[in-house]
Design a protein around this motif. Structure first.
Motif, PDB file in Angstrom:
ATOM      1  N   ALA A   1      32.691  36.936  38.892  1.00  0.00           N
ATOM      2  CA  ALA A   1      31.410  37.303  38.286  1.00  0.00           C
ATOM      3  C   ALA A   1      30.425  37.843  39.320  1.00  0.00           C
ATOM      4  N   TYR A   2      30.888  38.081  40.547  1.00  0.00           N
ATOM      5  CA  TYR A   2      30.015  38.533  41.629  1.00  0.00           C
ATOM      6  C   TYR A   2      30.393  39.933  42.126  1.00  0.00           C
ATOM      7  N   GLY A   3      31.205  40.649  41.344  1.00  0.00           N
ATOM      8  CA  GLY A   3      31.609  41.994  41.726  1.00  0.00           C
ATOM      9  C   GLY A   3      30.488  43.000  41.504  1.00  0.00           C
ATOM     10  N   ALA A   4      30.742  44.234  41.901  1.00  0.00           N
ATOM     11  CA  ALA A   4      29.713  45.274  41.867  1.00  0.00           C
ATOM     12  C   ALA A   4      29.151  45.539  40.478  1.00  0.00           C
TER      13      ALA A   4
ATOM     14  N   TRP B   1      36.101  43.289  45.417  1.00  0.00           N
ATOM     15  CA  TRP B   1      35.071  42.897  44.456  1.00  0.00           C
ATOM     16  C   TRP B   1      33.945  43.929  44.418  1.00  0.00           C
ATOM     17  N   GLN B   2      33.571  44.454  45.578  1.00  0.00           N
ATOM     18  CA  GLN B   2      32.461  45.407  45.629  1.00  0.00           C
ATOM     19  C   GLN B   2      32.930  46.859  45.605  1.00  0.00           C
TER      20      GLN B   2
ATOM     21  N   TYR C   1      34.183  39.986  36.077  1.00  0.00           N
ATOM     22  CA  TYR C   1      33.459  39.605  34.871  1.00  0.00           C
ATOM     23  C   TYR C   1      32.066  40.225  34.850  1.00  0.00           C
ATOM     24  N   LEU C   2      31.647  40.665  33.673  1.00  0.00           N
ATOM     25  CA  LEU C   2      30.279  41.134  33.484  1.00  0.00           C
ATOM     26  C   LEU C   2      29.331  39.955  33.307  1.00  0.00           C
ATOM     27  N   ARG C   3      29.872  38.854  32.824  1.00  0.00           N
ATOM     28  CA  ARG C   3      29.148  37.595  32.727  1.00  0.00           C
ATOM     29  C   ARG C   3      30.057  36.475  33.194  1.00  0.00           C
ATOM     30  N   LYS C   4      29.464  35.365  33.594  1.00  0.00           N
ATOM     31  CA  LYS C   4      30.250  34.283  34.161  1.00  0.00           C
ATOM     32  C   LYS C   4      31.236  33.666  33.175  1.00  0.00           C
TER      33      LYS C   4
END
Length: 260
Positions: A105-108, A155-156, A191-194
């Motif tokens: 949930a911490y990707g770009a 992730w980024q 994920y766009l949300r957790k």
């Protein structure tokens, strides 16, 4: 006729303020260097606005999706495809933790929506560095860069930056501006949300960063994010996220990723 989904947006007076510098400054500067026979200015020198510094999230919209982890199956406001809903309905944070995927949930595509702070600096004259204390994530924006054709997905992802002459990419105040446009590809699926609402590795994330200064001296950063994902989204997903500038990094406290 399809209607593009947008997350509920906070519309304070800062959104109505136009960027103080215009594209004309960039054109004039480049022309001056050309007339003198010198090289054009570097992206850092040509920056129409200063994005550097420490910025803290203003969570004034979508509080229940950003400050707490939503329940499984709650994808209200996101145009999730049928395939995306199946994946979201199967979300299991324990499995993510066991697989070492706490950072999904911490990707770009989602990092600016995670409450926390950003630290923006220039790594060099052609590379802007954006650090997020949430999840201890680091993004590099390459001006003139080209995504690699091979190699591991991250992730980024890989972000190509440019100075865009249209404020907010057409989503901000009317008139010319100096937004930072960033297009990110080669993403590791996340994920766009957790709560497991997914985006895939073929997603393309387009962002516009605008710095706005209020008459009282307060400075704000508006980040508009457009996510296109043919696999897990039925149509484009748009959010607008706000940050306020802090005087220094005294409140900067990086934390690890959390799957819950």
């Amino acid at each position: 006729m399809k209607q593009r989904f947008r997350a509920r947006r906070f519309a304070p007076s800062i959104v109505a303020a136009a960027a103080v510098f215009t594209a004309a400054i960039l054109t004039t500067t480049s022309a001056t260097f050309a007339q003198r026979g010198g090289p054009p200015p570097t992206p850092r020198a040509a920056a129409p606005e200063d994005l550097t510094g420490y910025w803290v999230s203003l969570v004034t919209e979508d509080w229940r999706y950003r400050m707490v982890t939503p329940a499984k199956g709650d994808y209200d406001g996101i145009p999730v495809s049928i395939e995306g809903k199946k994946l979201a309905d199967a979300w299991d944070p324990a499995k993510d933790e066991a697989a070492g995927n706490q950072c999904k949930a911490y990707g770009a595509a989602a990092i600016t929506r995670v409450p926390g702070r950003l630290h923006i600096t220039w790594q060099d004259d052609k590379t802007l560095k954006v650090e997020a204390d949430a999840g201890t994530q680091t993004r590099l924006f390459f001006f003139g860069g080209k995504p690699p054709q091979t190699g591991p997905l991250e992730w980024q992802g890989y972000s190509v930056a440019s100075w865009d002459h249209q404020a907010g990419g057409g989503f901000g105040p009317p008139g010319p501006g100096g937004s930072l446009k960033v297009v990110t590809t080669r993403l590791r699926a996340g994920y766009l949300r957790k709560n497991g609402v997914p985006y895939g590795s073929n997603a393309v994330v387009t962002e516009y960063f605008d710095a706005v200064k209020e008459p009282d001296g307060e400075q704000y950063l508006i980040v508009k994010t457009l996510v296109d994902d043919p696999q897990y989204l039925a149509q484009q997903f748009i959010t607008s996220t706000h940050f306020k500038k802090e005087p220094d990094g005294s409140r900067w406290h990086p934390s690890v990723c959390s799957a819950r």
